[in-house]
Scaffold this motif. Structure first.
Motif, PDB file in Angstrom:
ATOM      1  N   ASP A 377      -4.814 -15.425  -3.361  1.00 34.30           N
ATOM      2  CA  ASP A 377      -3.933 -15.094  -4.485  1.00 34.30           C
ATOM      3  C   ASP A 377      -2.916 -16.210  -4.731  1.00 34.30           C
ATOM      4  O   ASP A 377      -2.630 -16.556  -5.890  1.00 34.30           O
ATOM      5  CB  ASP A 377      -3.213 -13.777  -4.205  1.00 34.30           C
ATOM      6  CG  ASP A 377      -4.164 -12.581  -4.228  1.00 34.30           C
ATOM      7  OD1 ASP A 377      -5.285 -12.737  -4.752  1.00 34.30           O
ATOM      8  OD2 ASP A 377      -3.789 -11.508  -3.730  1.00 34.30           O
ATOM      9  N   ARG A 406      -7.970  -6.655  -0.406  1.00 36.74           N
ATOM     10  CA  ARG A 406      -6.601  -6.626  -0.940  1.00 36.74           C
ATOM     11  C   ARG A 406      -6.029  -5.223  -0.822  1.00 36.74           C
ATOM     12  O   ARG A 406      -6.554  -4.281  -1.409  1.00 36.74           O
ATOM     13  CB  ARG A 406      -6.582  -7.060  -2.404  1.00 36.74           C
ATOM     14  CG  ARG A 406      -6.903  -8.534  -2.626  1.00 36.74           C
ATOM     15  CD  ARG A 406      -6.800  -8.891  -4.100  1.00 36.74           C
ATOM     16  NE  ARG A 406      -7.009 -10.310  -4.339  1.00 36.74           N
ATOM     17  CZ  ARG A 406      -8.197 -10.863  -4.589  1.00 36.74           C
ATOM     18  NH1 ARG A 406      -9.288 -10.092  -4.610  1.00 36.74           N
ATOM     19  NH2 ARG A 406      -8.299 -12.165  -4.787  1.00 36.74           N
ATOM     20  N   HIS A 409      -2.262  -5.476  -5.068  1.00 39.46           N
ATOM     21  CA  HIS A 409      -2.749  -6.409  -6.087  1.00 39.46           C
ATOM     22  C   HIS A 409      -1.614  -7.146  -6.784  1.00 39.46           C
ATOM     23  O   HIS A 409      -1.820  -7.700  -7.870  1.00 39.46           O
ATOM     24  CB  HIS A 409      -3.590  -5.645  -7.118  1.00 39.46           C
ATOM     25  CG  HIS A 409      -5.020  -5.489  -6.718  1.00 39.46           C
ATOM     26  ND1 HIS A 409      -6.071  -5.651  -7.586  1.00 39.46           N
ATOM     27  CD2 HIS A 409      -5.577  -5.197  -5.518  1.00 39.46           C
ATOM     28  CE1 HIS A 409      -7.207  -5.448  -6.957  1.00 39.46           C
ATOM     29  NE2 HIS A 409      -6.930  -5.167  -5.687  1.00 39.46           N
ATOM     30  N   ASP A 410      -0.439  -7.182  -6.179  1.00 37.77           N
ATOM     31  CA  ASP A 410       0.679  -7.878  -6.813  1.00 37.77           C
ATOM     32  C   ASP A 410       0.402  -9.377  -6.942  1.00 37.77           C
ATOM     33  O   ASP A 410       0.672  -9.983  -7.986  1.00 37.77           O
ATOM     34  CB  ASP A 410       1.955  -7.660  -6.003  1.00 37.77           C
ATOM     35  CG  ASP A 410       2.506  -6.254  -6.158  1.00 37.77           C
ATOM     36  OD1 ASP A 410       1.779  -5.410  -6.736  1.00 37.77           O
ATOM     37  OD2 ASP A 410       3.629  -5.988  -5.719  1.00 37.77           O
ATOM     38  N   LEU A 412      -2.522 -10.966  -7.020  1.00 33.92           N
ATOM     39  CA  LEU A 412      -3.574 -11.209  -8.004  1.00 33.92           C
ATOM     40  C   LEU A 412      -3.040 -11.025  -9.421  1.00 33.92           C
ATOM     41  O   LEU A 412      -3.365 -11.807 -10.327  1.00 33.92           O
ATOM     42  CB  LEU A 412      -4.740 -10.256  -7.745  1.00 33.92           C
ATOM     43  CG  LEU A 412      -5.946 -10.398  -8.673  1.00 33.92           C
ATOM     44  CD1 LEU A 412      -6.539 -11.795  -8.581  1.00 33.92           C
ATOM     45  CD2 LEU A 412      -6.998  -9.351  -8.331  1.00 33.92           C
ATOM     46  N   TYR A 413      -2.196 -10.002  -9.623  1.00 34.44           N
ATOM     47  CA  TYR A 413      -1.604  -9.788 -10.949  1.00 34.44           C
ATOM     48  C   TYR A 413      -0.730 -10.973 -11.351  1.00 34.44           C
ATOM     49  O   TYR A 413      -0.769 -11.430 -12.500  1.00 34.44           O
ATOM     50  CB  TYR A 413      -0.783  -8.496 -10.942  1.00 34.44           C
ATOM     51  CG  TYR A 413       0.143  -8.377 -12.137  1.00 34.44           C
ATOM     52  CD1 TYR A 413      -0.362  -8.145 -13.419  1.00 34.44           C
ATOM     53  CD2 TYR A 413       1.518  -8.531 -11.987  1.00 34.44           C
ATOM     54  CE1 TYR A 413       0.479  -8.053 -14.516  1.00 34.44           C
ATOM     55  CE2 TYR A 413       2.369  -8.432 -13.075  1.00 34.44           C
ATOM     56  CZ  TYR A 413       1.835  -8.205 -14.334  1.00 34.44           C
ATOM     57  OH  TYR A 413       2.679  -8.119 -15.420  1.00 34.44           O
ATOM     58  N   SER A 435      -8.425  -8.858 -16.979  1.00 39.62           N
ATOM     59  CA  SER A 435      -7.574  -7.747 -16.539  1.00 39.62           C
ATOM     60  C   SER A 435      -8.331  -6.743 -15.690  1.00 39.62           C
ATOM     61  O   SER A 435      -7.725  -6.007 -14.899  1.00 39.62           O
ATOM     62  CB  SER A 435      -6.975  -7.042 -17.757  1.00 39.62           C
ATOM     63  OG  SER A 435      -6.186  -7.940 -18.512  1.00 39.62           O
ATOM     64  N   ILE A 438      -7.836  -6.509 -11.851  1.00 44.40           N
ATOM     65  CA  ILE A 438      -6.654  -5.884 -11.258  1.00 44.40           C
ATOM     66  C   ILE A 438      -6.892  -4.391 -11.108  1.00 44.40           C
ATOM     67  O   ILE A 438      -7.329  -3.722 -12.042  1.00 44.40           O
ATOM     68  CB  ILE A 438      -5.402  -6.125 -12.125  1.00 44.40           C
ATOM     69  CG1 ILE A 438      -5.236  -7.612 -12.434  1.00 44.40           C
ATOM     70  CG2 ILE A 438      -4.163  -5.583 -11.436  1.00 44.40           C
ATOM     71  CD1 ILE A 438      -4.138  -7.899 -13.428  1.00 44.40           C
ATOM     72  N   ASP A 439      -6.605  -3.877  -9.926  1.00 40.97           N
ATOM     73  CA  ASP A 439      -6.558  -2.434  -9.707  1.00 40.97           C
ATOM     74  C   ASP A 439      -5.106  -2.012  -9.885  1.00 40.97           C
ATOM     75  O   ASP A 439      -4.281  -2.176  -8.985  1.00 40.97           O
ATOM     76  CB  ASP A 439      -7.063  -2.093  -8.304  1.00 40.97           C
ATOM     77  CG  ASP A 439      -7.180  -0.595  -8.084  1.00 40.97           C
ATOM     78  OD1 ASP A 439      -6.701   0.168  -8.951  1.00 40.97           O
ATOM     79  OD2 ASP A 439      -7.755  -0.180  -7.061  1.00 40.97           O
ATOM     80  N   PHE A 440      -4.789  -1.484 -11.070  1.00 41.28           N
ATOM     81  CA  PHE A 440      -3.394  -1.175 -11.384  1.00 41.28           C
ATOM     82  C   PHE A 440      -2.830  -0.076 -10.499  1.00 41.28           C
ATOM     83  O   PHE A 440      -1.615   0.081 -10.410  1.00 41.28           O
ATOM     84  CB  PHE A 440      -3.283  -0.779 -12.864  1.00 41.28           C
ATOM     85  CG  PHE A 440      -3.589  -1.906 -13.808  1.00 41.28           C
ATOM     86  CD1 PHE A 440      -2.675  -2.913 -14.029  1.00 41.28           C
ATOM     87  CD2 PHE A 440      -4.811  -1.966 -14.453  1.00 41.28           C
ATOM     88  CE1 PHE A 440      -2.959  -3.959 -14.884  1.00 41.28           C
ATOM     89  CE2 PHE A 440      -5.106  -3.006 -15.312  1.00 41.28           C
ATOM     90  CZ  PHE A 440      -4.186  -4.009 -15.529  1.00 41.28           C
ATOM     91  N   LEU A 443      -0.751  -1.661  -7.631  1.00 35.45           N
ATOM     92  CA  LEU A 443       0.443  -2.448  -7.925  1.00 35.45           C
ATOM     93  C   LEU A 443       1.667  -1.761  -7.347  1.00 35.45           C
ATOM     94  O   LEU A 443       1.771  -0.529  -7.339  1.00 35.45           O
ATOM     95  CB  LEU A 443       0.608  -2.622  -9.432  1.00 35.45           C
ATOM     96  CG  LEU A 443      -0.400  -3.518 -10.160  1.00 35.45           C
ATOM     97  CD1 LEU A 443      -0.074  -3.577 -11.642  1.00 35.45           C
ATOM     98  CD2 LEU A 443      -0.443  -4.909  -9.572  1.00 35.45           C
ATOM     99  N   SER A 461      -5.068  -2.196 -20.838  1.00 35.37           N
ATOM    100  CA  SER A 461      -4.520  -2.368 -19.495  1.00 35.37           C
ATOM    101  C   SER A 461      -3.107  -1.804 -19.394  1.00 35.37           C
ATOM    102  O   SER A 461      -2.739  -1.194 -18.383  1.00 35.37           O
ATOM    103  CB  SER A 461      -4.515  -3.852 -19.115  1.00 35.37           C
ATOM    104  OG  SER A 461      -5.820  -4.379 -19.126  1.00 35.37           O
TER     105      SER A 461
END
Length: 593
Positions: A377, A406, A409-410, A412-413, A435, A438-440, A443, A461
């Motif tokens: 990341d 992971r 996912h901060d 990666l975001y 987008s 990302i697995d929201f 987060l 998203s």
């Protein structure tokens, strides 16, 4: 060409033979030469009827310097045999046939005796003799001077290392004998000496040391020392930074390429035998010098096996191609990540027995996955601002690691947000594709709040972010008002098998599922007990109905229904007296019962 005269013994006798050697001409006398040298005796015999007394020895090993020593020996002039000239003496005596057949205690036997009894007993002398042999090949190899010195070096280093290991043995407080690893190892002093050898002879020495059982750490230390000396002599290859060095390498890179490829072939198979930053340094040099594909792939495989101890600076390998390419070599990093992922997969393939015993914390391979995911990341965030970085290359780096690598996912975001900011010309389908990485749901609260207001993200998203934030808020409110014993089954399932389960490897995830199944079985057992109580209560109500049909039974039945309290509130607070509609409903309930 100067004519050299020797008047040590026959000072008043004129010379009767001229010896021409590459680099000089010597006016000598036949008698002392033919009495010691079988080759000169044959050549003189061939020219007996000829008036020409000149003999050419153009291919004599060591040239004029070696022949001068041999001539001195023939004339009986004393000189010292040392490690600096013994290799020359062995070769020239073999070439001139100065053996015991023609004279007792001839030069050949003298040199052999010194080589065997003095040089081979001392490691430093062996290294010096090998240096002299560099200009005497292949004859020095045919006479086994090189092999004897190499065997002596390997044997001596091994013995000294064993002796040094014994000196580091000590007793612990419990009385057990163990090795003190903090004590300085004095058995590796030869590392500096070997760095003076030419690469081909150095390769043979290290190979012999491996066969003798010298420690991999010592072999690795020697390789590091040799590489740093050889690759920083002219073009400072070790830490390349700038196009000027690339142009310098293009002019003279044959030697450096040979050094890199040889050192890669000599690397120990054991992990951590050499520092990982040294492996990355070799890889940078291999890429810049365009070394063989096999060498580069070997380095990538070695780095991939210990990528969890690498740093971001290690991964930032410059791209040495044309100006329109990316700033960093993304393809090489991708292959390293593939090697790491394949290694992780191979470690996951365990027996069923070991899989079922999984009440333990995450395995070392899982810990390595977490470290590498953070490293990747950070690497993505570093390369994201590159205007020449294509979306496909960015995505392939992000997707190389498995999904459970992971936990959050901060990072990666953040990397994706930097890429979107630097590449504002991306189409909407490309933004959606990016987008989806990302697995929201993974987060953090701060990252989720930022994503909810991020105009660079696609609308879909942002809606997902808001949805998961709403779920998080509702769950937080529910957990704050409800006791732990009254948690719903679906809530405990979400907590135990949500983000934590996604962050586990398949092996550890199986153990988590087993624990959750046990919890569900206990919950089902409680529900069955509750159902049995309700059935017993129902049987008692039917008996009461059969005994009495009066209005008192209706009031008693209402009170019992109120005690069950299925929905968590009383139904008698709505009005002081039931309506006609509610009375009809109660009658229907009674009839069904």
């Amino acid at each position: 060409m100067p004519l050299l005269f020797f008047y040590w013994i026959f000072r008043d006798v004129p010379s009767d033979i001229t010896i021409e050697v590459s680099g000089g001409m010597f006016a000598l006398h036949k008698f002392p030469l033919v009495s010691r040298s079988g080759r000169i005796r044959k050549l003189v015999a061939e020219r007996r009827d000829s008036e020409n007394s000149r003999i050419e020895l153009l291919s004599l090993p060591g040239g004029a310097e070696s022949f001068e020593l041999a001539a001195k020996f023939c004339y009986g002039v004393n000189f010292e045999i040392t490690s600096a000239n013994v290799a020359q003496l062995c070769c020239v005596s073999d070439y001139l046939e100065m053996t015991e057949e023609f004279s007792k205690d001839n030069l050949g036997s003298r040199a052999e005796e010194y080589l065997e009894s003095v040089v081979c007993k001392n490691l430093e002398m062996c290294v010096e003799v090998l240096q002299q042999c560099e200009n005497l090949l292949p004859l020095a190899d045919e006479l086994k001077i090189v092999s004897r010195c190499i065997d002596a070096i390997a044997s001596k280093a091994c013995v000294e290392q064993i002796a040094s290991s014994f000196s580091r043995l000590e007793y612990s407080s419990s009385g057990r004998l163990h090795m003190n690893r903090q004590a300085k190892c004095d058995g590796d002093w030869w590392i500096e000496d070997l760095s003076a050898l030419r690469i081909d002879l150095y390769q043979r020495v290290i190979t012999a040391m491996k066969c003798r059982g010298v420690r991999p750490e010592s072999i690795g230390a020697s390789l590091v020392n040799y590489a740093q000396k050889e690759l920083t002599k002219k073009s400072s290859l070790w830490n390349p930074s700038g196009q000027q060095k690339v142009e310098l390498v293009a002019g003279s890179s044959v030697h450096e390429r040979l050094v890199v490829e040889t050192i890669v072939s000599l690397l120990p198979v054991e992990k951590l035998a050499v520092p990982i930053n040294f492996l990355f340094g070799l890889l940078r040099s291999a890429v810049m010098l365009d070394c063989s594909v096999a060498s580069r792939l070997d380095l990538e495989r070695r780095i991939g096996s210990q990528l969890d101890i690498a740093t971001l600076d290690d991964l930032l390998i410059p791209s040495f191609r044309h100006a329109g390419d990316t700033l960093f070599d993304v393809d090489t990093v991708h292959r390293i990540l593939v090697n790491f992922s394949q290694q992780d997969d191979s470690e996951e393939d365990m027996d069923d027995a070991s899989v079922f015993e999984s009440e333990s914390p995450p395995s070392p391979s899982q810990t390595a996955l977490f470290k590498v995911s953070k490293l990747v990341d950070n690497y993505l965030a570093e390369i994201a601002p590159d205007a020449n970085l294509k979306l496909s290359k960015f995505m392939v780096i992000a997707e190389t690691l498995p999904a459970h690598a992971r936990t959050v996912h901060d990072g990666l975001y953040r990397a994706i947000d930097i890429y979107l900011k630097a590449h504002q010309g991306l189409s909407d389908p490309d933004k959606k594709k990016l987008s989806k990485l990302i697995d929201f749901q993974k987060l953090s609260q701060e990252a989720g709040a930022h994503a909810a207001q991020n105009e660079r993200l696609p609308l879909q998203s942002i809606v997902q972010v808001l949805y998961f934030e709403q779920l998080r808020l509702r769950n937080a409110l529910c957990s704050s008002y409800a006791d732990e014993d009254q948690k719903p089954v679906h809530q405990s399932w979400r907590i135990s098998s949500g983000a934590l389960s996604a962050a586990m490897s398949p092996r550890d995830n199986y153990a988590s599922l087993r624990r959750e199944n046990r919890e569900l079985k206990l919950e089902l057992a409680r529900l069955r007990m509750r159902l049995n109580d309700l059935e017993k209560e129902h049987v008692h109500m039917k008996r009461d109905m059969e005994k009495s049909h009066s209005l008192n039974f209706m009031s008693s039945f209402s009170r019992k229904i109120g005690k069950l309290n299925f929905f968590g509130h009383s139904s008698s607070r709505g009005s002081s007296s039931p309506s006609k509609h509610s009375q009809r409903t109660d009658s229907k309930v009674i009839e069904r019962t």
